[in-house]
Design a protein around this motif. Structure first.
Motif, PDB file in Angstrom:
ATOM      1  N   LEU A  86      29.496  13.950  -5.765  1.00 60.82           N
ATOM      2  CA  LEU A  86      30.229  15.160  -6.152  1.00 60.82           C
ATOM      3  C   LEU A  86      29.443  15.991  -7.152  1.00 60.82           C
ATOM      4  O   LEU A  86      29.379  17.221  -7.061  1.00 60.82           O
ATOM      5  N   LEU A  87      28.828  15.294  -8.110  1.00 58.25           N
ATOM      6  CA  LEU A  87      28.099  16.012  -9.164  1.00 58.25           C
ATOM      7  C   LEU A  87      26.958  16.854  -8.599  1.00 58.25           C
ATOM      8  O   LEU A  87      26.677  17.944  -9.100  1.00 58.25           O
ATOM      9  N   CYS A  88      26.333  16.375  -7.542  1.00 58.77           N
ATOM     10  CA  CYS A  88      25.213  17.132  -6.945  1.00 58.77           C
ATOM     11  C   CYS A  88      25.715  18.465  -6.406  1.00 58.77           C
ATOM     12  O   CYS A  88      25.151  19.524  -6.697  1.00 58.77           O
ATOM     13  N   GLY A  89      26.788  18.421  -5.614  1.00 58.73           N
ATOM     14  CA  GLY A  89      27.315  19.654  -5.037  1.00 58.73           C
ATOM     15  C   GLY A  89      27.867  20.576  -6.104  1.00 58.73           C
ATOM     16  O   GLY A  89      27.620  21.788  -6.085  1.00 58.73           O
ATOM     17  N   LEU A  90      28.611  19.984  -7.039  1.00 56.48           N
ATOM     18  CA  LEU A  90      29.247  20.808  -8.074  1.00 56.48           C
ATOM     19  C   LEU A  90      28.194  21.502  -8.942  1.00 56.48           C
ATOM     20  O   LEU A  90      28.315  22.683  -9.272  1.00 56.48           O
ATOM     21  N   THR A  91      27.150  20.776  -9.273  1.00 57.44           N
ATOM     22  CA  THR A  91      26.099  21.374 -10.113  1.00 57.44           C
ATOM     23  C   THR A  91      25.407  22.515  -9.359  1.00 57.44           C
ATOM     24  O   THR A  91      25.169  23.597  -9.919  1.00 57.44           O
ATOM     25  N   SER A  92      25.113  22.299  -8.086  1.00 52.13           N
ATOM     26  CA  SER A  92      24.483  23.379  -7.297  1.00 52.13           C
ATOM     27  C   SER A  92      25.389  24.591  -7.242  1.00 52.13           C
ATOM     28  O   SER A  92      24.933  25.733  -7.387  1.00 52.13           O
TER      29      SER A  92
END
Ligand code: KG4
Ligand code: ZN
Length: 355
Positions: free
Chosen positions: A89-95
């Motif tokens: 989740l963190l990968c998508g949210l950060t992008s």
């Protein structure tokens, strides 16, 4: 006209899509790591997160190019913020935060389960979907029923007390040494099998609760094909394997549809939807269509590409949130748990809604 970039990375699919007005998909891509996890027999969270880091920037820019757009054409960025694997989740949210901040456009922090339901808006005018409706989300992590009184709002009606349907299919496939992901592999074998060959249990089938349980079914299959301790070598010929797959898949479908009918009856609702990765299953889709015809339901089944994890569904829900002003600030956090409240009294009682 709202042009929204959707980003999905809650599990092992990295996906991006450009969707106009919440229903018209201009471009979409899904990069699945499922093949990488076949050798592990399931998703390895840390590896999945690393896969998203590799894939995300390229996929997001590729869908923009495919849609014939440049980043400044975007009016908002929608991203899955919960529930899911936290690293993924963190990968998508950060992008998504980077896109939103750089472009000064609204960030829409989407709930993955609600997005699966919003997938019914795709490919047709979202406004044409009639509400209230009862939706079943059947995936690797969820098998729950929801009442949607209006687009983008859900109330839980009940669901599984142990494994999700997709999880059960994945575990059955492991028992049958078919590999991961199990649902599609079981479906292929089941096509030539006899669903009545193995008499497998269907928990809660005839009770009056919107409850599912697949733990007993899974264990029963294990004992049937690998002996009373579940440890014997698998000795099934092709026919036996096809029969085991058809019997297991048939039991899962019976349970999912019986409780869908119960949930729809409880809510006096004739509009129903089935979404999530398991809704890819052809046998489930056919049985659901028969049930819908018999009960005069309007049945919404997203196109197969929008049943499993995808980013178009994220943009579809994001558009509803944008219209309502439900915009996240850049400090929004990812969460491994969902936003819908736990199933409550509606499991046994009647819904307050009457259509
Ligand atoms: O929605 P999804 O892509 O990811 C989650 O949010 O979990 O669902 C993945 C699940 C897996 O358990 C997979 O085995 C199942 O959906 N699945 C299927 C089929 N395709 C995927 N189950 C039955 N039949 C299929 N054709
Ligand atoms: Zn999903």
């Amino acid at each position: 006209m709202a042009v929204i970039l959707g980003i999905e990375s809650s599990c092992d699919e990295t996906a991006a899509a450009v969707v106009v007005d919440g229903w018209r998909v201009l471009a979409e891509r899904v990069a699945s790591q499922a093949a990488d996890f076949a050798t592990w027999g399931g998703v390895v969270p840390e590896l999945a997160a690393r896969g998203h880091v590799d894939q995300l920037p390229g996929i997001a820019l590729a869908v923009l190019a495919e849609a014939g757009l440049i980043p400044t054409d975007l009016e908002a960025v929608a991203v899955t913020a919960r529930p899911g694997l936290i690293g993924s989740l963190l990968c998508g949210l950060t992008s998504a935060k980077v896109f939103a901040a750089r472009l000064s456009v609204p960030l829409l922090a989407v709930d993955h389960v609600q997005a699966h339901i919003a997938a019914i808006r795709l490919g047709e005018r979202g406004e044409d979907v009639a509400y209230p409706l009862v939706a079943l989300v059947a995936s690797g992590g969820h098998s729950h029923y929801y009442l949607c009184r209006e687009p983008g709002r859900i109330e839980p009606l009940g669901g599984t007390i142990d494994d999700a349907a997709g999880e059960a299919l994945d575990k059955a496939a492991a028992t049958l040494e078919l590999g991961y992901p199990g649902g599609p592999r079981i479906e292929v074998r089941a096509a030539s099998g006899n669903p009545a060959a193995l008499d497998l249990p269907r928990s809660f089938l005839r009770d009056d609760t919107v409850r599912l349980s697949f733990a007993g079914l899974k264990t029963s299959l294990l004992y049937r094909v690998r002996g009373p301790q579940g440890k014997d070598a698998l000795r099934l010929d092709d026919v036996g394997l096809a029969d085991a797959c058809a019997s297991f898949q048939g039991a899962v479908i019976d349970c999912l549809l019986a409780k869908l009918a119960l949930a729809a009856d409880r809510c006096d609702c004739r509009h129903v939807a089935i979404t999530g990765g398991v809704a890819n299953n052809g046998a489930l889709r056919r049985a659901a269509a028969e049930l819908a015809a018999a009960r005069s339901w309007t049945l919404h089944l997203p196109a197969p590409v929008h049943c499993g994890d995808n980013a178009a569904m994220v943009a579809a829900l994001g558009e509803l949130m944008l219209r309502r002003g439900e915009v996240a600030d850049l400090g929004v956090q990812a969460s491994p748990t969902g936003s819908a409240p736990a199933p409550c009294g509606a499991i046994r009682g009647r819904c307050s809604h009457r259509s």
